[in-house]
Motif scaffolding. Structure first.
Motif: not given
Length: 88
Positions: A45-57, A28-34
């Motif tokens: 898994a784990g906290l992601g940085g802003k760049d990683e989160i934006e790339a996944n979105i 935890l935390p775990m993120s799922f991009y659906v």
């Protein structure tokens, strides 16, 4: 905390059913991009940085509903979709 951080997207807090639908969560935390079809495009898994989160979105949006990681069953995904809808 989400409001203070300026989060404007839905955040799912599990009741255990979502956890089971994805085979359990060890980290935890775990993120799922659906995607729009309710399929997981990326999971992290784990906290992601802003760049990683934006790339996944962006990857999720670009997938056009063709997820690379299928969910583990239609009934389970229906439960996840219901949970996500309730988070909005």
């Amino acid at each position: 905390m989400a409001k203070r951080a300026g989060v404007t997207y839905p955040i799912l807090l599990t009741d255990g059913k979502v956890q089971a639908a994805y085979g359990g969560l060890d980290v935890l935390p775990m993120s799922f991009y659906v995607d729009r079809k309710g399929l997981v495009v990326v999971q992290t898994a784990g906290l992601g940085g802003k760049d990683e989160i934006e790339a996944n979105i962006k990857k999720t949006i670009a997938s056009g509903g063709t997820a690379s990681v299928p969910a583990s069953g239609d009934r389970q995904m229906a439960s996840v979709r219901t949970s996500l809808a309730g988070a909005r």
